[in-house]
Design a protein around this motif. Structure first.
Motif, mmCIF file in Angstrom:
data_model
loop_
_atom_site.group_PDB
_atom_site.id
_atom_site.type_symbol
_atom_site.label_atom_id
_atom_site.label_comp_id
_atom_site.label_asym_id
_atom_site.label_seq_id
_atom_site.Cartn_x
_atom_site.Cartn_y
_atom_site.Cartn_z
ATOM 1 N N LEU A 102 0.804 -1.216 0.000
ATOM 2 C CA LEU A 102 0.000 0.000 0.000
ATOM 3 C C LEU A 102 0.841 1.272 0.000
ATOM 4 C CD1 LEU A 102 -2.941 -0.849 2.421
ATOM 5 C CD2 LEU A 102 -3.086 -0.430 -0.029
ATOM 6 N N ALA A 103 2.003 1.224 0.624
ATOM 7 C CA ALA A 103 2.842 2.422 0.695
ATOM 8 C C ALA A 103 3.176 2.925 -0.711
ATOM 9 C CB ALA A 103 4.114 2.141 1.480
ATOM 10 N N GLY A 104 3.554 2.011 -1.586
ATOM 11 C CA GLY A 104 3.879 2.419 -2.954
ATOM 12 C C GLY A 104 2.661 2.753 -3.787
ATOM 13 N N ASP A 105 1.548 2.087 -3.531
ATOM 14 C CA ASP A 105 0.348 2.272 -4.344
ATOM 15 C C ASP A 105 -0.480 3.495 -3.957
ATOM 16 O OD1 ASP A 105 1.083 -0.046 -5.580
ATOM 17 O OD2 ASP A 105 -0.350 -1.328 -4.519
ATOM 18 N N LEU A 106 -0.513 3.800 -2.661
ATOM 19 C CA LEU A 106 -1.410 4.854 -2.170
ATOM 20 C C LEU A 106 -0.697 6.039 -1.537
ATOM 21 C CD1 LEU A 106 -4.451 3.127 -0.391
ATOM 22 C CD2 LEU A 106 -4.563 4.843 -2.188
ATOM 23 N N PHE A 107 0.369 5.735 -0.803
ATOM 24 C CA PHE A 107 1.036 6.752 0.019
ATOM 25 C C PHE A 107 2.455 6.980 -0.502
ATOM 26 C CE2 PHE A 107 -1.793 4.113 2.738
ATOM 27 C CZ PHE A 107 -2.805 5.041 2.917
ATOM 28 N N PRO A 108 2.640 7.931 -1.414
ATOM 29 C CA PRO A 108 3.930 8.104 -2.098
ATOM 30 C C PRO A 108 5.085 8.512 -1.198
ATOM 31 C CG PRO A 108 2.444 9.937 -2.578
ATOM 32 C CD PRO A 108 1.628 8.896 -1.872
ATOM 33 N N ASN A 109 4.787 9.094 -0.033
ATOM 34 C CA ASN A 109 5.855 9.558 0.868
ATOM 35 C C ASN A 109 6.086 8.614 2.038
ATOM 36 O OD1 ASN A 109 6.147 11.953 -0.680
ATOM 37 N ND2 ASN A 109 4.389 12.845 0.365
ATOM 38 N N ALA A 110 5.468 7.444 1.987
ATOM 39 C CA ALA A 110 5.520 6.522 3.129
ATOM 40 C C ALA A 110 6.450 5.342 2.851
ATOM 41 C CB ALA A 110 4.126 6.011 3.454
ATOM 42 N N ILE A 111 6.983 4.782 3.938
ATOM 43 C CA ILE A 111 7.694 3.517 3.867
ATOM 44 C C ILE A 111 6.790 2.433 4.450
ATOM 45 C CG2 ILE A 111 9.995 4.553 4.014
ATOM 46 C CD1 ILE A 111 10.039 3.679 6.972
ATOM 47 N N SER A 112 6.963 1.216 3.973
ATOM 48 C CA SER A 112 6.163 0.092 4.450
ATOM 49 C C SER A 112 6.996 -0.744 5.404
ATOM 50 C CB SER A 112 5.704 -0.765 3.261
ATOM 51 O OG SER A 112 4.993 -1.902 3.702
ATOM 52 N N VAL A 113 6.434 -1.055 6.573
ATOM 53 C CA VAL A 113 7.138 -1.874 7.558
ATOM 54 C C VAL A 113 6.216 -2.985 8.044
ATOM 55 C CG1 VAL A 113 8.597 0.033 8.329
ATOM 56 C CG2 VAL A 113 6.450 -0.425 9.516
ATOM 57 N N ILE A 114 6.829 -4.094 8.454
ATOM 58 C CA ILE A 114 6.085 -5.196 9.043
ATOM 59 C C ILE A 114 6.050 -4.989 10.551
ATOM 60 C CG2 ILE A 114 5.984 -7.696 9.344
ATOM 61 C CD1 ILE A 114 5.523 -6.643 6.467
ATOM 62 N N ASP A 115 4.875 -5.072 11.144
ATOM 63 C CA ASP A 115 4.806 -4.809 12.581
ATOM 64 C C ASP A 115 5.436 -5.951 13.382
ATOM 65 O OD1 ASP A 115 2.762 -6.725 13.774
ATOM 66 O OD2 ASP A 115 1.539 -5.832 12.205
ATOM 67 N N ARG A 116 5.936 -5.584 14.518
ATOM 68 C CA ARG A 116 6.722 -6.506 15.350
ATOM 69 C C ARG A 116 5.924 -7.735 15.775
ATOM 70 N NH1 ARG A 116 10.512 -4.904 20.484
ATOM 71 N NH2 ARG A 116 10.576 -6.931 21.486
ATOM 72 N N TYR A 117 4.673 -7.527 16.128
ATOM 73 C CA TYR A 117 3.852 -8.638 16.616
ATOM 74 C C TYR A 117 3.771 -9.755 15.580
ATOM 75 C CZ TYR A 117 -0.337 -11.295 17.793
ATOM 76 O OH TYR A 117 -1.218 -12.311 18.049
ATOM 77 N N HIS A 118 3.415 -9.412 14.351
ATOM 78 C CA HIS A 118 3.244 -10.437 13.324
ATOM 79 C C HIS A 118 4.576 -11.049 12.901
ATOM 80 C CE1 HIS A 118 -0.735 -8.453 12.857
ATOM 81 N NE2 HIS A 118 -1.108 -9.699 12.650
ATOM 82 N N PHE A 119 5.635 -10.275 12.972
ATOM 83 C CA PHE A 119 6.952 -10.818 12.646
ATOM 84 C C PHE A 119 7.357 -11.892 13.653
ATOM 85 C CE2 PHE A 119 11.586 -10.430 13.452
ATOM 86 C CZ PHE A 119 12.036 -11.015 12.285
ATOM 87 N N PHE A 120 7.180 -11.602 14.930
ATOM 88 C CA PHE A 120 7.619 -12.540 15.962
ATOM 89 C C PHE A 120 6.689 -13.743 16.103
ATOM 90 C CE2 PHE A 120 10.601 -9.303 17.395
ATOM 91 C CZ PHE A 120 11.694 -10.095 17.701
#
Length: 232
Positions: A102-120
């Motif tokens: 979504l960051a690239g598709d909708l929010f041109p100034n945003a970076i996309s990160v994976i939240d810690r909870y789902h990663f762990f």
């Protein structure tokens, strides 16, 4: 006549409340920079999901969408206009492609990160998979019964009995202790105040250590880490 006046006054109050809520919503959205997107289960076990939108800076829920489909999310945020989309700096989500792009598709100034909870969650699964294999290999060992939640619990929250249960299990199988310790060490890295380069170096050192275990669940987690490393 009295009743009529009552309803009129009550109606004016309700209209005022509605207006206040609408103004509050606009003000809340104007301040959003770090956007969290997550799915929530409407009916447990039915794979029927809605979408929850959160302001990560202030820790408040912004809205719920009726489903988690990318088309629904895109239409929702396009409705908020270009200026809003441009103000978003970070989009945090789980490892679902519909969210992570979504960051690239909708929010041109945003970076996309994976939240810690789902990663762990993936690392916790590796630890639990190791436990399951040990339970099959040592069916008569009492310490492996009901061990799951003790393993996954924060070490700081363990009771004396739970510490003893872990100690007994680790004596029988040092490999389980090594996986447990790996999970603890990686979480500790995430708790540090580091630059991206410093964090990357520490994670790489952790990966090298993890690879030496020759543990299949950990190997599976390492693949996940490599696939999503740029967004973790």
């Amino acid at each position: 006549m009295c009743k009529r006046r009552y309803y009129l006054v009550n109606g004016q109050r309700n209209l005022s409340e509605i207006a206040d809520k609408q103004l509050y919503k606009r003000t809340v959205w104007q301040q959003v920079r770090y956007l969290g997107i997550d799915k929530i289960s409407i009916r447990k076990g039915k794979k029927n999901y809605a979408c929850c939108l959160v302001d990560l800076e202030r820790g408040i829920i912004l809205d719920f969408l009726e489903n988690r489909q990318k088309e629904t999310i895109v239409a929702y945020f396009k409705g908020k206009g270009i200026d809003f989309c441009n103000q978003i700096e970070v989009v945090s989500s789980d490892m679902w492609d519909a969210y992570s792009t979504l960051a690239g598709d909708l929010f041109p100034n945003a970076i996309s990160v994976i939240d810690r909870y789902h990663f762990f969650i993936h690392l916790s699964k590796a630890l639990d998979s190791t436990r399951k294999s040990l339970r099959k290999n040592f069916p008569d060992e009492e310490c492996f019964n009901h061990l799951r939640w003790t393993l996954l619990k924060s070490p700081d929250d363990l009771s004396e009995d739970e510490h003893k249960t872990l100690k007994d299990a680790f004596l029988i199988c040092p490999d389980l202790q090594e996986v447990y310790q790996l999970r603890k060490e990686l979480k500790a890295i995430f708790d540090l105040d580091l630059t991206k380069d410093q964090a990357s170096l520490k994670v790489e050192e952790w990966q090298e250590k993890a690879q030496k275990l020759n543990n299949k669940p950990i190997e599976s987690f390492l693949k996940t880490l490599n696939n999503w490393k740029d967004k973790v």
